[in-house]
Design a protein around this motif. Structure first.
Motif, PDB file in Angstrom:
ATOM      1  N   ASN A 167       0.914  -1.125  -0.038  1.00 37.60           N
ATOM      2  CA  ASN A 167      -0.073   0.156  -0.041  1.00 37.60           C
ATOM      3  C   ASN A 167       0.899   1.402   0.072  1.00 37.60           C
ATOM      4  OD1 ASN A 167      -2.012   1.750   0.340  1.00 37.60           O
ATOM      5  ND2 ASN A 167      -2.781   0.980   2.267  1.00 37.60           N
ATOM      6  N   ASP A 168       1.158   1.649  -1.152  1.00 37.98           N
ATOM      7  CA  ASP A 168       2.115   2.999  -1.549  1.00 37.98           C
ATOM      8  C   ASP A 168       1.138   4.151  -1.065  1.00 37.98           C
ATOM      9  OD1 ASP A 168       3.750   5.036  -2.292  1.00 37.98           O
ATOM     10  OD2 ASP A 168       4.816   3.803  -3.443  1.00 37.98           O
ATOM     11  N   PRO A 169       1.632   5.104  -0.068  1.00 34.77           N
ATOM     12  CA  PRO A 169       0.603   6.285   0.204  1.00 34.77           C
ATOM     13  C   PRO A 169       0.516   7.213  -0.857  1.00 34.77           C
ATOM     14  CG  PRO A 169       2.308   5.717   1.913  1.00 34.77           C
ATOM     15  CD  PRO A 169       2.664   4.793   0.916  1.00 34.77           C
ATOM     16  N   GLN A 170       1.572   7.071  -1.700  1.00 35.42           N
ATOM     17  CA  GLN A 170       1.825   8.209  -2.673  1.00 35.42           C
ATOM     18  C   GLN A 170       1.543   7.759  -4.030  1.00 35.42           C
ATOM     19  OE1 GLN A 170       5.657   9.411  -1.084  1.00 35.42           O
ATOM     20  NE2 GLN A 170       4.692  11.115  -0.206  1.00 35.42           N
ATOM     21  N   ARG A 171       0.840   6.599  -4.319  1.00 33.24           N
ATOM     22  CA  ARG A 171       0.495   5.921  -5.546  1.00 33.24           C
ATOM     23  C   ARG A 171      -0.874   5.371  -5.144  1.00 33.24           C
ATOM     24  NH1 ARG A 171       4.750   7.393  -8.998  1.00 33.24           N
ATOM     25  NH2 ARG A 171       6.593   7.647  -7.701  1.00 33.24           N
ATOM     26  N   THR A 219       5.257  -1.762   8.603  1.00 36.42           N
ATOM     27  CA  THR A 219       5.252  -0.330   8.294  1.00 36.42           C
ATOM     28  C   THR A 219       4.249   0.294   7.472  1.00 36.42           C
ATOM     29  OG1 THR A 219       7.619  -1.096   7.826  1.00 36.42           O
ATOM     30  CG2 THR A 219       7.106   1.259   7.464  1.00 36.42           C
ATOM     31  N   PRO A 220       3.508   1.303   8.060  1.00 31.82           N
ATOM     32  CA  PRO A 220       3.770   1.835   9.582  1.00 31.82           C
ATOM     33  C   PRO A 220       3.266   0.722  10.429  1.00 31.82           C
ATOM     34  CG  PRO A 220       1.793   2.833   8.797  1.00 31.82           C
ATOM     35  CD  PRO A 220       2.490   1.768   7.866  1.00 31.82           C
ATOM     36  N   TRP A 221       4.069   0.469  11.846  1.00 35.42           N
ATOM     37  CA  TRP A 221       3.620  -0.310  12.749  1.00 35.42           C
ATOM     38  C   TRP A 221       1.979  -0.191  13.101  1.00 35.42           C
ATOM     39  CZ3 TRP A 221       1.466   0.591  17.591  1.00 35.42           C
ATOM     40  CH2 TRP A 221       1.707   2.013  18.016  1.00 35.42           C
ATOM     41  N   GLN A 222       1.582   0.780  13.106  1.00 29.94           N
ATOM     42  CA  GLN A 222       0.263   1.254  13.404  1.00 29.94           C
ATOM     43  C   GLN A 222      -0.785   0.152  12.474  1.00 29.94           C
ATOM     44  OE1 GLN A 222       2.361   3.408  12.988  1.00 29.94           O
ATOM     45  NE2 GLN A 222       2.225   5.128  14.418  1.00 29.94           N
ATOM     46  N   SER A 223      -0.344   0.000  11.357  1.00 32.77           N
ATOM     47  CA  SER A 223      -1.001  -0.840  10.100  1.00 32.77           C
ATOM     48  C   SER A 223      -1.886  -1.994  10.895  1.00 32.77           C
ATOM     49  CB  SER A 223      -0.027  -1.359   9.048  1.00 32.77           C
ATOM     50  OG  SER A 223      -1.062  -1.832   8.360  1.00 32.77           O
ATOM     51  N   SER A 224      -1.024  -2.431  12.010  1.00 29.87           N
ATOM     52  CA  SER A 224      -1.659  -3.621  12.902  1.00 29.87           C
ATOM     53  C   SER A 224      -2.968  -3.350  13.256  1.00 29.87           C
ATOM     54  CB  SER A 224      -0.432  -4.230  13.939  1.00 29.87           C
ATOM     55  OG  SER A 224      -0.082  -2.952  14.629  1.00 29.87           O
ATOM     56  N   HIS A 225      -3.326  -2.033  13.628  1.00 34.49           N
ATOM     57  CA  HIS A 225      -4.641  -1.374  14.221  1.00 34.49           C
ATOM     58  C   HIS A 225      -5.452  -0.919  13.141  1.00 34.49           C
ATOM     59  CE1 HIS A 225      -1.557  -1.520  17.877  1.00 34.49           C
ATOM     60  NE2 HIS A 225      -2.368  -2.406  17.871  1.00 34.49           N
ATOM     61  N   GLU A 231      -1.366  10.680   2.300  1.00 32.29           N
ATOM     62  CA  GLU A 231      -0.520  10.935   1.231  1.00 32.29           C
ATOM     63  C   GLU A 231       0.868  11.638   1.521  1.00 32.29           C
ATOM     64  OE1 GLU A 231      -3.576  11.874   1.627  1.00 32.29           O
ATOM     65  OE2 GLU A 231      -3.725  14.097   1.096  1.00 32.29           O
ATOM     66  N   ASN A 232       0.698  12.347   2.904  1.00 28.76           N
ATOM     67  CA  ASN A 232       1.780  13.103   3.292  1.00 28.76           C
ATOM     68  C   ASN A 232       2.773  12.435   4.462  1.00 28.76           C
ATOM     69  OD1 ASN A 232       1.083  15.669   2.027  1.00 28.76           O
ATOM     70  ND2 ASN A 232      -0.591  15.940   3.762  1.00 28.76           N
ATOM     71  N   MET A 233       2.608  11.047   4.291  1.00 28.21           N
ATOM     72  CA  MET A 233       3.143  10.181   5.216  1.00 28.21           C
ATOM     73  C   MET A 233       2.942  10.471   6.777  1.00 28.21           C
ATOM     74  SD  MET A 233       4.696   8.365   2.890  1.00 28.21           S
ATOM     75  CE  MET A 233       5.958   7.208   3.694  1.00 28.21           C
ATOM     76  N   ASP A 234       1.924  11.266   7.059  1.00 31.03           N
ATOM     77  CA  ASP A 234       1.681  11.159   8.335  1.00 31.03           C
ATOM     78  C   ASP A 234       0.492   9.930   8.719  1.00 31.03           C
ATOM     79  OD1 ASP A 234       2.763  13.666   9.058  1.00 31.03           O
ATOM     80  OD2 ASP A 234       0.941  14.635   8.114  1.00 31.03           O
ATOM     81  N   VAL A 235       0.713   9.249   9.923  1.00 31.90           N
ATOM     82  CA  VAL A 235      -0.112   8.094  10.101  1.00 31.90           C
ATOM     83  C   VAL A 235      -1.477   8.728  10.791  1.00 31.90           C
ATOM     84  CG1 VAL A 235      -0.196   5.976  11.611  1.00 31.90           C
ATOM     85  CG2 VAL A 235       1.861   6.529  10.705  1.00 31.90           C
TER      86      VAL A 235
END
Ligand SMILES: *[C@@H]1O[C@H](CO)[C@@H](O)[C@H](O)[C@H]1NC(C)=O
Length: 289
Positions: A167-171, A219-225, A231-235
């Motif tokens: 899951n590419d946040p910018q694509r 990555t990000p580890w929060q993906s586990s939740h 798109e700005n790479m903020d979780v």
């Protein structure tokens, strides 16, 4: 004589009551990527020791390199497996999936409209996707996250399990266009199966999602939740994301019914969730009742 008989019956009744209420539900375990059932054997032994009598099914499908096979192909078999085990235990089963196994297990549960999975434990699984390649360097030594989309968002890339949840946040456009797995089971792309994917989820009595900031692989580890990068790479926390606010797969329904448990545990590396005794006792055992 009569009294003795009655006492005997009472004792028998209480015994069956005791065994009925104290019996632990069977547990089905699904291993992670590039490993097999044997990698979960420490966890199996711990469960059997702490909860004697528990029947544990340590699923050995898609071991080693086979764990890279297309996600749906794996999910279809896991679904049939859960269906078979579930039929053997009408009282209900517990499913624990580790890492990629937790994602495949969730999809299998969502694909079963009449499952009897009571508790699903997602043990450090990339439920909202993955955007990190360290775990793939064994196979793709030079793969960088920034350019991995070129590999994964293609027809060839979709033959691999990872391509299905990359899951590419910018694509995001390419993700939605090419990914044949995660956008479907997360109901980001609506299909004829979307309603049943949600129904399969809300059938759970309990959803336990475990992860932590020192995981180093997810990555990000929060993906586990179900939290993920924007798109700005903020979780963005899961409860601020569409998947939750629109209740598209039922996580909100589960939370409002008190059936959602989120476990955040620091200082646990990805390879330790199922191999460290103190971690198992603290974050897994409480949910195996
Ligand atoms: C819906 O699920 C069935 C059974 O798994 C599958 O064969 C079919 O391709 C799915 N349809 C869509 C649109 O994803």
């Amino acid at each position: 004589m009569r009294l003795q008989l009655r006492v005997l019956l009472a004792i028998l009744a209480s015994c069956s009551w005791i065994s009925g209420s104290l019996a632990f539900k069977p547990v089905v375990i699904l291993h992670g990527i590039l490993s097999g059932a044997e990698s979960m054997s420490f966890l199996v032994r711990e469960i059997e020791e702490i909860h004697p009598g528990t029947i544990v099914y340590n699923c050995d499908k898609f071991s080693g390199w086979y764990s890279l096979e297309n996600a749906w192909r794996q999910v279809d078999q896991v679904r049939d497996y859960l269906n078979e085990v579930g039929k053997l235990h009408p009282e209900g089963i517990i499913v624990l999936g580790y890492s990629q196994g937790g994602l495949l297990a969730r999809a299998a549960i969502q694909s079963l409209s009449d499952h009897n999975v009571k508790t699903f434990i997602s043990l450090s699984s990339p439920q909202a996707g993955q955007y990190g390649t360290s775990f793939l360097h064994l196979i793709f030594p030079d793969l960088a996250a920034k350019t991995a989309f070129e590999l994964f968002y293609s027809r060839v890339g979709q033959h691999t399990s990872v391509g299905g949840y990359w899951n590419d946040p910018q694509r995001q456009e390419l993700y939605l266009k090419y990914s044949e797995f995660l956008p479907l089971i997360n109901n980001e792309k609506v299909t004829s199966n979307s309603t049943s994917f949600k129904m399969g989820m809300v059938r759970l009595n309990r959803l336990v999602m475990i992860g932590g900031p020192n995981d180093d692989v997810i990555t990000p580890w929060q993906s586990s939740h179900f939290s993920y990068y924007d798109e700005n790479m903020d979780v963005i926390p899961f409860n601020k994301r569409k998947i939750f606010t629109t209740d598209s797969i039922g996580i909100k329904t589960l939370q409002e019914a008190g059936k959602l448990t989120i476990v955040i545990k620091p200082h646990v590396h990805h390879l330790a969730w199922h191999t460290r005794r103190d971690v198992i006792h603290q974050v897994i055992m409480p949910y195996l009742d």
